[in-house]
Design a protein around this motif. Structure first.
Motif, PDB file in Angstrom:
ATOM      1  N   UNK A 263       0.843  -1.199   0.000  1.00  0.00           N
ATOM      2  CA  UNK A 263       0.000   0.000   0.000  1.00  0.00           C
ATOM      3  C   UNK A 263       0.874   1.244   0.000  1.00  0.00           C
ATOM      4  N   UNK A 264       1.875   1.249   0.867  1.00  0.00           N
ATOM      5  CA  UNK A 264       2.792   2.389   0.941  1.00  0.00           C
ATOM      6  C   UNK A 264       3.579   2.558  -0.356  1.00  0.00           C
ATOM      7  N   UNK A 265       4.067   1.451  -0.912  1.00  0.00           N
ATOM      8  CA  UNK A 265       4.870   1.530  -2.129  1.00  0.00           C
ATOM      9  C   UNK A 265       4.060   2.066  -3.307  1.00  0.00           C
ATOM     10  N   UNK A 266       2.782   1.695  -3.372  1.00  0.00           N
ATOM     11  CA  UNK A 266       1.927   2.209  -4.444  1.00  0.00           C
ATOM     12  C   UNK A 266       1.850   3.732  -4.363  1.00  0.00           C
ATOM     13  N   UNK A 267       1.645   4.255  -3.156  1.00  0.00           N
ATOM     14  CA  UNK A 267       1.580   5.703  -2.984  1.00  0.00           C
ATOM     15  C   UNK A 267       2.915   6.353  -3.326  1.00  0.00           C
ATOM     16  N   UNK A 268       4.006   5.704  -2.989  1.00  0.00           N
ATOM     17  CA  UNK A 268       5.344   6.266  -3.256  1.00  0.00           C
ATOM     18  C   UNK A 268       5.615   6.425  -4.747  1.00  0.00           C
ATOM     19  N   UNK A 269       5.072   5.529  -5.566  1.00  0.00           N
ATOM     20  CA  UNK A 269       5.326   5.641  -7.005  1.00  0.00           C
ATOM     21  C   UNK A 269       4.261   6.484  -7.717  1.00  0.00           C
ATOM     22  N   UNK A 270       3.452   7.204  -6.951  1.00  0.00           N
ATOM     23  CA  UNK A 270       2.533   8.172  -7.531  1.00  0.00           C
ATOM     24  C   UNK A 270       1.105   7.718  -7.712  1.00  0.00           C
ATOM     25  N   UNK A 271       0.764   6.519  -7.269  1.00  0.00           N
ATOM     26  CA  UNK A 271      -0.621   6.042  -7.346  1.00  0.00           C
ATOM     27  C   UNK A 271      -1.457   6.781  -6.303  1.00  0.00           C
ATOM     28  N   UNK A 301       2.034   9.589   1.520  1.00  0.00           N
ATOM     29  CA  UNK A 301       1.022  10.096   0.598  1.00  0.00           C
ATOM     30  C   UNK A 301      -0.282   9.330   0.552  1.00  0.00           C
ATOM     31  N   UNK A 302      -0.451   8.308   1.362  1.00  0.00           N
ATOM     32  CA  UNK A 302      -1.739   7.610   1.433  1.00  0.00           C
ATOM     33  C   UNK A 302      -2.765   8.541   2.073  1.00  0.00           C
ATOM     34  N   UNK A 303      -3.944   8.633   1.467  1.00  0.00           N
ATOM     35  CA  UNK A 303      -5.030   9.451   2.005  1.00  0.00           C
ATOM     36  C   UNK A 303      -5.944   8.542   2.818  1.00  0.00           C
TER      37      UNK A 303
END
Length: 420
Positions: A263-271, A301-303
């Motif tokens: 979940x964190x990695x997805x946000x890190x790459x701009x998702x 960046x996760x909302x």
């Protein structure tokens, strides 16, 4: 009179030993309809049951003796009396308060009622806490199926009041129903035969279908034998493929470290990653546990939204504009490491958009959004607890093996002979 009970099955059904390692692949050509809350779910399920001609298979974690439970009881009794084969599998913990009279009425009408891992109370307390039958599945005439997180209880209706649950399920019509039918038969201990439209898969298909088509559905499930991680792996794989958006709405959010990291990695790459959590929980500990993870996710960046109108009970997610999942599995240790669960994966753009619009409206109108930068209060305490939480999460599957390793079983509730 008394209700006669005997052992008939262990954790997996004896009728079909091959059911222990069944894998269900993607099925195309399905129509999938989102059912939000009891207002949409109960009328659809009850109509299908009233129209049943041959068979009703039902699994549920909770059935209460309220207006929903009594309506379900009447429909099942009427169906059995007109010759429909009705098999009902209930969880011994979630349905442990059902009265003998309620169950007897079903059994006497010819409904096959089975209780999963029942246990008597010890000092007034139920002790069968772990490895619950948490699935919610209904299959009617092997032609229409329902699966999701909604139990048969009035607290899934808005008129229940402030404690009414927010939840989701789906209705499926099409080839995937054959898989749900086969699975429900196998898990209930009924006779299973290979049918046209269903075949056993030796290799586990990818959670991400290769076909570029809508109406794709795949059944995945979790047991304590060969499919311990299937649901978690499906989430991890989908998150690793995300390129645009991820929305997860989950009632009890305390996933393992690998899933949390994706979940964190997805946000890190701009998702664009949005989580919808409980803000008004029915279990306070669930909210406290989830909040221990907020800082880890927010800083990348996760909302995070907390739904505050009423208790959130949903177990749904979507990735990009195609992939979705709906089912019974929470993202917590009980669902991911102990309980018997079932989800469907769905690749359908129209369904994905419908679910996205529903969740977006929920987040916009009824949630509060957690600030990206929270006040650094009690930072040493938070750092210490956070460290412990992360290591418990990382090692939970091994720790879970220390919990009571009893062998859950199905017990039939039979119609008793009348006293002479």
């Amino acid at each position: 009179m008394s209700i006669a009970v005997e052992h008939i099955a262990t954790d997996q059904p004896p009728d079909d030993s091959k059911a222990r390692d069944l894998d269900y692949g993607w099925q195309s050509g399905n129509r999938v309809q989102l059912l939000e809350n009891g207002e949409a779910y109960f009328p659809a399920v009850f109509e299908a049951m009233r129209d049943a001609q041959r068979e009703i298979l039902l699994e549920t974690f909770i059935l209460f003796e309220d207006k929903v439970g009594h309506e379900l009881q009447g429909i099942l009794i009427e169906a059995a009396q007109r010759g429909v084969k009705v098999v009902v599998s209930l969880d011994g913990f979630g349905c442990g308060e059902l009265s003998p009279a309620f169950l007897r009425a079903l059994a006497e009408a010819g409904v096959i009622v089975q209780m999963f891992d029942p246990a008597s109370k010890t000092l007034g307390i139920r002790t069968n806490w772990f490895r619950r039958l948490h699935r919610k599945i209904v299959v009617v005439d092997a032609s229409v199926a329902f699966i999701g997180g909604i139990n048969f209880s009035a607290d899934h209706l808005g008129d229940f009041g402030p404690e009414a649950k927010q939840d989701y399920a789906v209705q499926i019509i099409g080839p995937a129903v054959a898989d749900l039918h086969h699975f429900a038969l196998a898990q209930s201990g009924r006779q299973v035969r290979t049918r046209r439209g269903w075949r056993r898969r030796q290799q586990r298909p990818s959670p991400w279908a290769d076909e570029h088509d809508d109406g794709l559905v795949r059944l995945i499930y979790r047991d304590n034998i060969q499919h311990r991680d299937d649901i978690e792996e499906a989430y991890i794989h989908a998150l690793s493929q995300a390129r645009q958006r991820v929305v997860i709405a989950n009632a009890y959010f305390f996933p393992g470290y690998r899933l949390l990291r994706e979940i964190r990695n997805a946000a890190r790459r701009g998702v664009q990653v949005q989580l919808i959590m409980q803000g008004q929980p029915d279990v306070l500990l669930a909210k406290l546990a989830a909040r221990m993870l907020y800082d880890y996710l927010l800083k990348d960046g996760v909302v995070i939204h907390e739904y505050c109108q009423r208790p959130l009970h949903g177990k749904v997610a979507l990735v990009d504009d195609e992939w979705s999942t709906v089912g019974s599995s929470n993202l917590d240790p009980l669902s991911l490491a102990l309980n018997l669960e079932a989800n469907v994966l769905i690749r359908d753009r129209a369904f994905n958009q419908q679910l996205y619009q529903s969740l977006e409206a929920l987040a916009r109108d009824h949630c509060q959004t957690m600030p990206a930068k929270r006040k650094p209060r009690l930072w040493l305490w938070r750092l210490t607890v956070g460290f412990l939480v992360f290591h418990v999460m990382r090692h939970f599957p091994a720790l879970a093996s220390w919990l009571p390793a009893h062998k859950p079983r199905l017990k039939p509730i039979e119609s008793p002979a009348h006293d002479v």
